[in-house]
Design an enzyme around this catalytic site. Sequence first.
Site, PDB file in Angstrom:
ATOM      1  N   ASP A 279       1.076  -1.177   0.016  1.00 54.21           N
ATOM      2  CA  ASP A 279      -0.106  -0.106  -0.109  1.00 54.21           C
ATOM      3  C   ASP A 279       0.873   1.203  -0.059  1.00 54.21           C
ATOM      4  OD1 ASP A 279      -2.134   1.728   0.059  1.00 54.21           O
ATOM      5  OD2 ASP A 279      -2.970   0.897   1.863  1.00 54.21           O
TER       6      ASP A 279
HETATM    7  C1  BGC Z   1      -5.089   3.438   0.403  1.00 57.23           C
HETATM    8  C2  BGC Z   1      -4.954   2.311  -0.824  1.00 57.23           C
HETATM    9  C3  BGC Z   1      -4.907   3.055  -2.356  1.00 57.23           C
HETATM   10  C4  BGC Z   1      -3.625   3.470  -2.296  1.00 57.23           C
HETATM   11  C5  BGC Z   1      -3.224   4.526  -3.556  1.00 57.23           C
HETATM   12  C6  BGC Z   1      -3.702   4.187   0.116  1.00 57.23           C
HETATM   13  O1  BGC Z   1      -3.818   5.370   1.065  1.00 57.23           O
HETATM   14  O2  BGC Z   1      -4.930   2.661   1.225  1.00 57.23           O
HETATM   15  O3  BGC Z   1      -6.390   1.769  -0.700  1.00 57.23           O
HETATM   16  O4  BGC Z   1      -5.003   2.329  -3.290  1.00 57.23           O
HETATM   17  O5  BGC Z   1      -3.694   4.766  -1.235  1.00 57.23           O
HETATM   18  O6  BGC Z   1      -4.216   5.617  -3.738  1.00 57.23           O
END
Ligand code: BGC
Length: 785
Positions: A279
Amino acid sequence: MKKNFKKLGLFAVVALGSVQLTTAQKAPQLGKASVDEVIKAMTPEEKVDLLVGPGMPGYAGLVPLEGEPDVRVLGQAGGNEEVNRLGIPKTVFADGPAGLRIQPKRENNPNTYYATAFPVGTALASSWNTELIEEVGKAMGEEVKEYGVDVLLAPALNIHRNPLNGRNFEYYSEDPLVAGKIASAYVKGIQSHDVGTSIKHFAANNQETNRLSVNAHITERAMREIYLRGFEIAVKEAQPWTVMTAYNKINGVYASANEDLLTKVLRDEWGYKGLVMTDWFGGYPGFTSINEKTSVSDVVAQMEAGNDLLMPGTQNQKDALIKAIKEGKVDEAAIDRNLRHILNYILETPTVAKYKYSDDPDLKAHAEVTRNAATEGMVLLKNEDNALPYTSKKGTVAVFGDTSYDFIAGGTGSGDVNEAYTVSLIEGLTNAGYTIDNDLQEAYVPFVKEATAKEMKRRKEEGGLLASVQRIPEMPLDKEMLAEKAKSSEVAVITIGRNAGEQHDRKINNDFYLGQDEIKMINSVSDAFHAERKKVIVILNIGGVIETASWKDKVDAVLLAWQAGQEGGNSVADVFSGAKNPSGKLTMTFPMDYNNEPSAANFPGVPANDPKEVFYEEDVYVGYRYFNTFNVKPSYEFGFGKSYTTFEYSDLKFSTNNFKDEIEVSVKVKNTGKVAGKEVVQVYVAAPAKMVDKPSAELRAFGKTKVLKPGKSEKLTFTLKARDLASFVDAKSAWIAEKGTYTVKIGASSLDIKMAKNFTLDQDITVEEVNNTFDLDVEMETLKN
Ligand code: BGC
């Protein structure tokens, strides 16, 4: 001599040419040479360029940069770095679960790039209709492909461990079978377009408070039975191209550096072949740390554990990894293995296939898809005296609640879609031919507009995308005006709205519990309308669970519409008018009281003001597994949902009464009411519990009928395999179906069991022996039955 020299000259030229050629040939090109040859040709710097992403477009770390970033798709969340020398292109990742999240407008460009806002995860899952979800996935997948994106960062399928999780709207259920089956259908739909998905957040990302660093203490059994099972189903049934690791730690080890999770379970046991990415900034102890000069995640542990790609990537991570590679401090085989996963992924992408995307997906057709999907996920919680459907178009409908005038399509954060429009409730009802009370509309519209503008300004000041969400207070209602409206209109509709999203969990007061302003609105509208013998219908435009027990008796009907996507108002109107018969059922428990939740005492962790640890003491007793086993009465139980018609269950049959390796269970469902409808049928199994304690019954299969006309019936058949009967027995590191008597319970909900029948199993079946993983890092008492 001259002649010879000439000859030599020619030879020299040819030779020189061939030297140049061989140098060019020496750099193998992705797609032409084998992946292993490409990896062999890579310098440490090139390897690191691929293993660590190039950062978030438009940001330096987390500091926004001026101007539009130079990216293929504006609003993409990231992608891998290119290595030109080896013919490795950049590919594009974009969020998210309710539809493609990209910027709808670009500088000096008259075109728009809107995407469809589909119903949120809870709404989709509440349909229990995997065929429908696959159709939704296909529609989303077309937008992904036609806007030039390679991977959609979705679906999100973490378990609803606690109703306050700010991102529950993105997730599907408190039950891993529902989560896994819905996610599989979603992945299949999207990937049918030859674009990728990223199932996230792997695993146990069940809160937003301190999400980047919180240490979740979870037993191996709860991990395997509850928190991993949905991912396992999705990996095995749908082969998602990528998996996104969670931020949190599991028993002391970051998910992104967790070898048990990423190598032993995901790769070795489940046979996963795709790409694993973190993530965004996963492995850092918090977002603020990213901007600190020397701060870096443990890149070596992440690489060796099997987290192939670090997203979105920082310079410090690159520097640390290059150093580790050059000094031989990271396992080279692990590095090459990770590179292999990345390159194999890239080879599959539309980018490599040079797909000519149109930037023109069929948004019109998808509006229809989302409108229908939303109605099918709506759950009719209460319907006294058939208050719904409300078919009369005579007179006016008095519409209350700020949210009626500004419907919520979906949650905030990366799960938010930039859609072209959202149909509000009043627009939807008007489109369906109802007349909305004009005075109310004239009062609400400017009130809501002003309050919303204020709230949006506050969110922007708080940082925009990841800002907390505050509910707009309800417009005060004058008693006399209400009395008048109760006389002049035919029926009252009240919308209760909720929003939430990334980075913040919801609050107990004035969020899970209704605010005083909302209670006052429900009371005063109900008193006024009931005095005139007129009905009051509540629409819940929410993303997660709220308290319902204290106020539901005051109103005639409650329709849980969820956050229903951009066509929300039209979708509600379809159900309100009876054009569609609601057939959704709850995929989570609505408790009587927050303190009834099994995780209430352990959410979001300790110390309370800044939780660093969270203890999953409820163990496998999550949701209905707890409520039903310990006889705690909920307000609405898991699996509950009413219909405009009624169903009768009969003919429960087994293929055998003595289980060997599978059993076929069939049941007949008949529509005994007056209108056509669909029914969700749930198969619960109560298993013998000698080796380990077990929930009173667990969902082991489910299905949904086709549209049944009145009087018509359908036979549904389910196959249960040994794995569906098994529990994880920690002492043996194995999934075991215990010998003894099993009861199959066919339910219209987890408490409304229509039929039950037993079969026996003569001998224990060890379904699968697995690695010993996820050792607890502290002692922890867990709940036992
Ligand atoms: C989130 C993810 C997301 C990623 C990219 C993160 O803060 O937890 O779910 O895909 O950002 O935007």
